[in-house]
Design a protein around this motif. Structure first.
Motif, PDB file in Angstrom:
ATOM      1  N   PRO A 196       0.821  -1.206   0.000  1.00 22.45           N
ATOM      2  CA  PRO A 196       0.000   0.000   0.000  1.00 22.45           C
ATOM      3  C   PRO A 196       0.863   1.266   0.000  1.00 22.45           C
ATOM      4  O   PRO A 196       0.332   2.375   0.086  1.00 22.45           O
ATOM      5  CB  PRO A 196      -0.773  -0.118   1.316  1.00 22.45           C
ATOM      6  N   GLU A 197       2.185   1.096  -0.077  1.00 20.19           N
ATOM      7  CA  GLU A 197       3.142   2.209  -0.141  1.00 20.19           C
ATOM      8  C   GLU A 197       4.524   1.599  -0.322  1.00 20.19           C
ATOM      9  O   GLU A 197       4.677   0.379  -0.168  1.00 20.19           O
ATOM     10  CB  GLU A 197       3.056   3.075   1.115  1.00 20.19           C
ATOM     11  N   GLY A 198       5.511   2.448  -0.632  1.00 17.21           N
ATOM     12  CA  GLY A 198       6.811   1.893  -1.009  1.00 17.21           C
ATOM     13  C   GLY A 198       7.899   1.947   0.058  1.00 17.21           C
ATOM     14  O   GLY A 198       8.921   1.270  -0.059  1.00 17.21           O
ATOM     15  N   THR A 199       7.684   2.750   1.109  1.00 16.36           N
ATOM     16  CA  THR A 199       8.776   3.004   2.046  1.00 16.36           C
ATOM     17  C   THR A 199       9.123   1.785   2.907  1.00 16.36           C
ATOM     18  O   THR A 199      10.305   1.458   3.072  1.00 16.36           O
ATOM     19  CB  THR A 199       8.421   4.215   2.944  1.00 16.36           C
ATOM     20  N   ALA A 200       8.084   1.118   3.451  1.00 18.50           N
ATOM     21  CA  ALA A 200       8.353  -0.026   4.331  1.00 18.50           C
ATOM     22  C   ALA A 200       9.143  -1.101   3.573  1.00 18.50           C
ATOM     23  O   ALA A 200      10.094  -1.684   4.116  1.00 18.50           O
ATOM     24  CB  ALA A 200       7.046  -0.594   4.876  1.00 18.50           C
TER      25      ALA A 200
ATOM     26  N   TYR B 153      -7.302  -0.053  -1.091  1.00 15.69           N
ATOM     27  CA  TYR B 153      -8.750  -0.180  -1.298  1.00 15.69           C
ATOM     28  C   TYR B 153      -9.401   1.117  -0.830  1.00 15.69           C
ATOM     29  O   TYR B 153      -9.811   1.259   0.310  1.00 15.69           O
ATOM     30  CB  TYR B 153      -9.286  -1.394  -0.530  1.00 15.69           C
ATOM     31  N   GLU B 154      -9.486   2.091  -1.741  1.00 17.00           N
ATOM     32  CA  GLU B 154      -9.978   3.433  -1.394  1.00 17.00           C
ATOM     33  C   GLU B 154     -11.337   3.660  -2.021  1.00 17.00           C
ATOM     34  O   GLU B 154     -11.751   2.940  -2.930  1.00 17.00           O
ATOM     35  CB  GLU B 154      -9.021   4.478  -1.980  1.00 17.00           C
ATOM     36  N   ASN B 155     -12.026   4.710  -1.564  1.00 20.82           N
ATOM     37  CA  ASN B 155     -13.230   5.147  -2.263  1.00 20.82           C
ATOM     38  C   ASN B 155     -12.790   5.793  -3.562  1.00 20.82           C
ATOM     39  O   ASN B 155     -12.123   6.815  -3.539  1.00 20.82           O
ATOM     40  CB  ASN B 155     -14.004   6.171  -1.429  1.00 20.82           C
TER      41      ASN B 155
ATOM     42  N   VAL C  71      11.569   8.341  -3.588  1.00 23.98           N
ATOM     43  CA  VAL C  71      12.998   8.308  -3.298  1.00 23.98           C
ATOM     44  C   VAL C  71      13.175   8.150  -1.794  1.00 23.98           C
ATOM     45  O   VAL C  71      12.349   8.651  -1.013  1.00 23.98           O
ATOM     46  CB  VAL C  71      13.695   9.599  -3.827  1.00 23.98           C
ATOM     47  N   GLU C  72      14.185   7.400  -1.392  1.00 23.58           N
ATOM     48  CA  GLU C  72      14.455   7.209   0.033  1.00 23.58           C
ATOM     49  C   GLU C  72      15.958   7.407   0.255  1.00 23.58           C
ATOM     50  O   GLU C  72      16.773   6.825  -0.464  1.00 23.58           O
ATOM     51  CB  GLU C  72      14.048   5.788   0.490  1.00 23.58           C
ATOM     52  N   TYR C  73      16.303   8.245   1.241  1.00 27.59           N
ATOM     53  CA  TYR C  73      17.704   8.466   1.633  1.00 27.59           C
ATOM     54  C   TYR C  73      17.919   7.795   2.990  1.00 27.59           C
ATOM     55  O   TYR C  73      17.264   8.159   3.958  1.00 27.59           O
ATOM     56  CB  TYR C  73      17.982   9.967   1.797  1.00 27.59           C
TER      57      TYR C  73
ATOM     58  N   TYR D 279       5.009   6.420  10.511  1.00 27.77           N
ATOM     59  CA  TYR D 279       6.449   6.298  10.749  1.00 27.77           C
ATOM     60  C   TYR D 279       7.227   7.606  10.780  1.00 27.77           C
ATOM     61  O   TYR D 279       8.426   7.603  10.989  1.00 27.77           O
ATOM     62  CB  TYR D 279       7.097   5.332   9.749  1.00 27.77           C
ATOM     63  N   TYR D 280       6.552   8.725  10.598  1.00 27.58           N
ATOM     64  CA  TYR D 280       7.308   9.982  10.471  1.00 27.58           C
ATOM     65  C   TYR D 280       7.754  10.581  11.804  1.00 27.58           C
ATOM     66  O   TYR D 280       7.135  10.364  12.845  1.00 27.58           O
ATOM     67  CB  TYR D 280       6.484  11.025   9.728  1.00 27.58           C
ATOM     68  N   ASN D 281       8.844  11.346  11.741  1.00 27.35           N
ATOM     69  CA  ASN D 281       9.250  12.203  12.853  1.00 27.35           C
ATOM     70  C   ASN D 281       9.878  13.454  12.229  1.00 27.35           C
ATOM     71  O   ASN D 281      10.238  13.462  11.055  1.00 27.35           O
ATOM     72  CB  ASN D 281      10.264  11.492  13.761  1.00 27.35           C
TER      73      ASN D 281
HETATM   74  P1  HAM Z   1       1.396   9.025   0.590  1.00 25.54           P
HETATM   75  O1  HAM Z   1       1.157  10.457   0.914  1.00 25.54           O
HETATM   76  O2  HAM Z   1       0.480   8.036   1.175  1.00 25.54           O
HETATM   77  O3  HAM Z   1       2.892   8.728   1.008  1.00 25.54           O
HETATM   78  O4  HAM Z   1       1.389   8.843  -0.981  1.00 25.54           O
HETATM   79  C1  HAM Z   1       2.207   9.622  -1.815  1.00 25.54           C
HETATM   80  C2  HAM Z   1       1.436  10.156  -2.997  1.00 25.54           C
HETATM   81  O5  HAM Z   1       0.760   9.090  -3.673  1.00 25.54           O
HETATM   82  C3  HAM Z   1       0.296  11.114  -2.640  1.00 25.54           C
HETATM   83  O6  HAM Z   1       0.785  12.415  -2.426  1.00 25.54           O
HETATM   84  C4  HAM Z   1      -0.573  11.033  -3.869  1.00 25.54           C
HETATM   85  O7  HAM Z   1      -0.090  11.875  -4.888  1.00 25.54           O
HETATM   86  C5  HAM Z   1      -0.416   9.596  -4.320  1.00 25.54           C
HETATM   87  N1  HAM Z   1      -1.601   8.812  -3.928  1.00 25.54           N
HETATM   88  C6  HAM Z   1      -1.917   8.371  -2.694  1.00 25.54           C
HETATM   89  N2  HAM Z   1      -3.068   7.663  -2.719  1.00 25.54           N
HETATM   90  C7  HAM Z   1      -3.492   7.659  -4.015  1.00 25.54           C
HETATM   91  C8  HAM Z   1      -4.621   7.083  -4.693  1.00 25.54           C
HETATM   92  N3  HAM Z   1      -5.523   6.357  -4.050  1.00 25.54           N
HETATM   93  N4  HAM Z   1      -4.734   7.279  -6.032  1.00 25.54           N
HETATM   94  C9  HAM Z   1      -3.800   7.996  -6.698  1.00 25.54           C
HETATM   95  N5  HAM Z   1      -2.715   8.559  -6.106  1.00 25.54           N
HETATM   96  C10 HAM Z   1      -2.557   8.394  -4.781  1.00 25.54           C
HETATM   97  C11 HAM Z   1       3.507   7.509   0.912  1.00 25.54           C
HETATM   98  O8  HAM Z   1       3.040   6.568   0.321  1.00 25.54           O
HETATM   99  C12 HAM Z   1       4.885   7.478   1.537  1.00 25.54           C
HETATM  100  N6  HAM Z   1       5.440   6.127   1.355  1.00 25.54           N
HETATM  101  C13 HAM Z   1       5.763   8.537   0.933  1.00 25.54           C
HETATM  102  C14 HAM Z   1       7.153   8.529   1.505  1.00 25.54           C
HETATM  103  C15 HAM Z   1       8.258   8.040   0.917  1.00 25.54           C
HETATM  104  N7  HAM Z   1       7.513   8.997   2.688  1.00 25.54           N
HETATM  105  C16 HAM Z   1       8.792   8.805   2.856  1.00 25.54           C
HETATM  106  N8  HAM Z   1       9.273   8.211   1.798  1.00 25.54           N
END
Ligand code: HAM
Length: 409
Positions: free
Chosen positions: A79-83, A112-114, A128-130, A261-263
């Motif tokens: 559901p995201e790339g950082t983990a 699974y969003e609206n 990107v991750e540093y 996970y942010y700080n």
């Molecule tokens: P996030 O804010 O959940 O962060 O997602 C990043 C971006 O993904 C959002 O700003 C938005 O542009 C896009 N996005 C999120 N949900 C949707 C969706 N349902 N449909 C289309 N675009 C979407 C993260 O995922 C963190 N992993 C970001 C991060 C990387 N933080 C640190 N490193």
């Protein structure tokens, strides 16, 4: 007929071209900053996200595509790339490599969003991750790179960067107490989710999307008044460096982000309608939460589909500038020799595969904006410039190829 699942998209033609335009520009910015690309699995053990993203987040509570595999293991489509990036960093021993380790990715994400405009269930993120730098300098570089990509795409004037600091564990505890006090008498007017969050993870109340709650939140205490000296210094330094680097920003003390996970530094880049096209921040504690050593880290991810929307609305010129050549012939094999020779030299060439008449082949070439047509005849070749109609005859294949290479530039 079977249709695609709700919240997914088929990408082809123009939209695909815009995707590639975005990835190519991002890639150039990342490569210039010496950032390598990483690809992690589409699915991971569910626990990675439950622990990493946080059990109380909407993502983990409501939005994950979780399933049991045939070996009875619980897996989840990321559901995201950082983990996943942190897991890969730890699992592959990247902390022994020169620090900071800088990685970028372009990957599909599943939530699974609206479904609504700009909100899909499968979407793509460029991120990107540093890893390895606790300093505000790393925050600055990461934010700068995000803005640089948007600038390269021609859309940086249409966005606004909002930053905040949510402090460290220590100062956040003080802030949480203040929040509890301020919300005590009115939390019963908030949505059910917030009433639950009040006890389980009060900071999440600030991330509520319900209008009433959002409006009420405006009157709550500011986290910025509760930062400890070190967190304050970090934030001041970042602001100072952003100014020196000419990066415009606004401060929004209600940004807490939708992941746990942010700080310290958190940031979002919003489009004209207030939709987030990029989000990120520092996450120094995530590596330890996932069982690794203490690795300070910062990063962001941008939503590619949302950027595609802006590029379309703004009519940014994303078209591949390669001039196109169409080969028309009655002797397919003779034509194919020219076609393949030109393709080897990187020229974009198409040859008719439908046995069209010369007339209808020409019509196709003109309709699809081919700049040149080559007629491959029994005894000669004719090169037609479709823009001005000029025709040139060649008797030798080599001369024709040289001429094409000349005019195509
Ligand atoms: P996030 O804010 O959940 O962060 O997602 C990043 C971006 O993904 C959002 O700003 C938005 O542009 C896009 N996005 C999120 N949900 C949707 C969706 N349902 N449909 C289309 N675009 C979407 C993260 O995922 C963190 N992993 C970001 C991060 C990387 N933080 C640190 N490193």
């Amino acid at each position: 007929m079977i249709n695609r699942p709700r919240g997914t998209k088929d990408l082809y033609d123009d939209e695909m071209e815009i995707f590639e335009f975005i990835e190519q520009n991002a890639k150039e910015v990342f490569e210039a900053a010496n950032i390598g690309k990483i690809q992690t699995p589409v699915f991971e053990f569910t626990e990675l996200f439950a622990r990493g993203v946080g059990n109380d987040t909407d993502i983990v509570q409501k939005e994950m595509y979780t399933f049991m595999d045939k070996g009875d293991r619980s897996l989840t489509l990321r559901p995201e790339g950082t983990a996943g990036a942190v897991r890969a960093y730890l699992e592959n021993g990247m902390s022994s490599l020169p620090s900071p380790k800088k990685l970028w990715y372009m990957i599909p994400i599943y939530r699974y969003e609206n479904v609504q405009k700009g909100r899909q269930r499968e979407f793509n993120q460029i991120g990107v991750e540093y890893f390895g730098s606790p300093n505000a300098e790393a925050d600055l570089e990461v934010i700068y790179i995000g803005m640089e990509i948007l600038k390269k795409l021609g859309i940086s004037d249409d966005v606004v960067l909002k930053i905040n600091s949510i402090g460290c564990k220590k100062c956040r505890e003080e802030y949480k107490k203040a929040l509890k006090k301020a919300l005590k008498d009115k939390i019963n007017t908030y949505c059910e989710d917030c009433q639950r969050r009040y006890d389980s993870n009060i900071l999440r109340v600030l991330d509520c999307k319900v209008e009433h709650d959002k409006a009420e939140n405006e009157n709550l205490p500011s986290i910025l008044d509760y930062l400890c000296d070190d967190c304050k210094k970090h934030f001041e330094k970042l602001k100072n460096m952003l100014e020196k680097a000419n990066v415009k920003y606004e401060i929004n003390d209600k940004i807490v982000r939708g992941l746990d996970y942010y700080n310290r530094t958190v940031f979002e880049i919003l489009d004209k309608d207030g939709l987030a096209i990029l989000g990120g921040g520092r996450y120094d504690g995530l590596s330890e939460v996932l069982g690794g050593e203490n690795i300070p880290a910062v990063g962001f991810a941008m939503g590619v589909e949302r950027i595609v929307g802006i590029i379309k609305d703004k009519k940014v010129d994303y078209k591949n500038k390669n001039k196109k050549v169409f080969v028309i012939t009655e002797d397919f094999s003779k034509g194919f020799k020219i076609t393949t020779k030109l393709r080897e030299k990187g020229v974009l060439v198409e040859q008719d595969l439908l046995g069209r008449s010369v007339r209808s082949a020409l019509k196709k070439a003109s309709k699809q904006n081919f700049e040149f047509v080559i007629f491959v005849n029994d005894t000669n070749f004719v090169l037609k410039n479709m823009e001005n109609g000029k025709e040139t005859e060649f008797l030798e294949e080599e001369k024709l190829i040289n001429e094409i290479l000349n005019v195509i530039k």
